[in-house]
Design a protein around this motif. Sequence first.
Motif, mmCIF file in Angstrom:
data_model
loop_
_atom_site.group_PDB
_atom_site.id
_atom_site.type_symbol
_atom_site.label_atom_id
_atom_site.label_comp_id
_atom_site.label_asym_id
_atom_site.label_seq_id
_atom_site.Cartn_x
_atom_site.Cartn_y
_atom_site.Cartn_z
ATOM 1 N N TRP A 75 4.301 -2.246 -1.934
ATOM 2 C CA TRP A 75 4.034 -2.192 -3.375
ATOM 3 C C TRP A 75 5.133 -2.862 -4.202
ATOM 4 C CZ3 TRP A 75 -0.162 -1.543 -6.081
ATOM 5 C CH2 TRP A 75 -0.041 -1.444 -7.474
ATOM 6 N N THR A 76 6.396 -2.709 -3.839
ATOM 7 C CA THR A 76 7.483 -3.269 -4.632
ATOM 8 C C THR A 76 7.350 -4.777 -4.758
ATOM 9 O OG1 THR A 76 8.944 -1.501 -3.872
ATOM 10 C CG2 THR A 76 9.989 -3.422 -4.859
ATOM 11 N N LEU B 73 -3.188 0.691 -10.890
ATOM 12 C CA LEU B 73 -3.948 0.353 -9.689
ATOM 13 C C LEU B 73 -3.563 1.236 -8.509
ATOM 14 C CD1 LEU B 73 -3.861 -3.566 -9.918
ATOM 15 C CD2 LEU B 73 -5.568 -1.977 -10.831
ATOM 16 N N LEU B 74 -2.907 2.369 -8.802
ATOM 17 C CA LEU B 74 -2.466 3.292 -7.757
ATOM 18 C C LEU B 74 -3.415 4.472 -7.644
ATOM 19 C CD1 LEU B 74 1.304 3.313 -8.722
ATOM 20 C CD2 LEU B 74 0.338 2.274 -6.663
ATOM 21 N N PHE B 75 -3.770 4.827 -6.410
ATOM 22 C CA PHE B 75 -4.668 5.954 -6.191
ATOM 23 C C PHE B 75 -3.922 7.285 -6.229
ATOM 24 C CE2 PHE B 75 -7.030 2.437 -4.460
ATOM 25 C CZ PHE B 75 -8.351 2.730 -4.778
ATOM 26 N N GLN B 76 -2.631 7.267 -5.930
ATOM 27 C CA GLN B 76 -1.868 8.499 -5.831
ATOM 28 C C GLN B 76 -1.035 8.720 -7.097
ATOM 29 O OE1 GLN B 76 -0.428 9.074 -1.453
ATOM 30 N NE2 GLN B 76 -0.156 6.910 -1.930
ATOM 31 N N VAL C 95 8.624 7.946 -4.475
ATOM 32 C CA VAL C 95 9.005 6.977 -5.490
ATOM 33 C C VAL C 95 8.756 5.557 -4.991
ATOM 34 C CG1 VAL C 95 10.939 6.040 -6.797
ATOM 35 C CG2 VAL C 95 10.639 8.506 -6.623
ATOM 36 N N TYR C 96 9.292 5.237 -3.812
ATOM 37 C CA TYR C 96 9.013 3.953 -3.182
ATOM 38 C C TYR C 96 9.058 4.106 -1.678
ATOM 39 C CZ TYR C 96 9.326 1.101 -7.382
ATOM 40 O OH TYR C 96 9.090 0.542 -8.595
ATOM 41 N N TYR D 242 -4.068 -0.414 1.083
ATOM 42 C CA TYR D 242 -3.100 -0.675 2.159
ATOM 43 C C TYR D 242 -1.758 -1.136 1.584
ATOM 44 C CZ TYR D 242 -6.191 -0.034 6.170
ATOM 45 O OH TYR D 242 -7.003 0.517 7.132
ATOM 46 N N ILE D 243 -1.781 -1.901 0.509
ATOM 47 C CA ILE D 243 -0.530 -2.313 -0.138
ATOM 48 C C ILE D 243 0.215 -1.086 -0.638
ATOM 49 C CG2 ILE D 243 0.412 -3.513 -2.145
ATOM 50 C CD1 ILE D 243 -1.758 -5.612 -1.790
ATOM 51 N N GLU D 244 -0.513 -0.147 -1.232
ATOM 52 C CA GLU D 244 0.099 1.079 -1.750
ATOM 53 C C GLU D 244 0.618 1.969 -0.630
ATOM 54 O OE1 GLU D 244 -1.233 5.085 -4.268
ATOM 55 O OE2 GLU D 244 -2.523 3.318 -4.258
ATOM 56 N N ALA D 245 -0.147 2.086 0.448
ATOM 57 C CA ALA D 245 0.157 3.075 1.481
ATOM 58 C C ALA D 245 1.195 2.607 2.495
ATOM 59 C CB ALA D 245 -1.120 3.472 2.221
ATOM 60 N N TYR D 246 1.286 1.303 2.723
ATOM 61 C CA TYR D 246 2.076 0.823 3.855
ATOM 62 C C TYR D 246 3.237 -0.083 3.448
ATOM 63 C CZ TYR D 246 -1.582 2.901 6.688
ATOM 64 O OH TYR D 246 -2.458 3.789 7.275
#
Length: 257
Positions: free
Chosen positions: A9-10, A148-151, A50-51, A2-6
């Motif tokens: 992450w920054t 730790l990124l899935f994508q 990218v972000y 959820y941190i990565e997708a929504y």
Amino acid sequence: PYIEAYGQWTDFHQSFLTYLRDALQPLVRPRYLARLGTRVFLASPFDRGVYPDVSILRTKDRTPRVGSGTVVAEIDADDEPIVLSLESAQIEESYVEIVDPESGWAVVTSIELLSPANKTPGSPGRELYAKKQAEVLASRASLVEIDLLFQGEHTVAPPAWKIPPVEPRRLLATVVRGPRHDTAIVRRIGPRRRLPIVDVPLGPRDADVPCDLQALYARAYENGAYEALLDYRRPVPRFLDEEDRGWAEELLAPRRA
């Protein structure tokens, strides 16, 4: 996920590396020092993935509303043409270095937490990261990479074809030890497993120091208040495979009741 997708992450990236620096400091002193470094690049609005970003859209009556994307739009209420400002954004990425003050502040170990920009093919962030990676591997320093990124595209130094593809362990923590860089230690991580303790190398005559990724993740999550920032009623990110999404749905069911 959820941190990565929504869109968080920054903030998480900066917090995680700050806590990593703080955790390593008492373990490496007095011989070495752990410090935060920063590299800067420009990201085009066309560099997708990218972000996650937020734009402010203004209607004719100048009332702002928040939308997703990387452009600022002037929107007329009567189907007038939309004017887009396609300005590049300055992106700052942090990393941790362990340095030796007695050797002219030479870098002993470089530690990277990969960002979406590092794993986006063709982006300035990936090109700059690849340059930094090559510089470390051409020096006597060790390289620690935490993914730790899935994508995104495979980015860590050990070649993908040498890492057995055991699912669902798609996240990685790798250590390439200097000065020879002829051996890599790879930890494969699954979303249902505790993040590992990684042994961080120092000088050739020094013992490794431990880095507890799970403890750092938990501290960054709690202090970043992501439980309040993230809406866990939103769909489980699609980049998880079907089995992992089912597990996540079951885990989140009590929160959604």
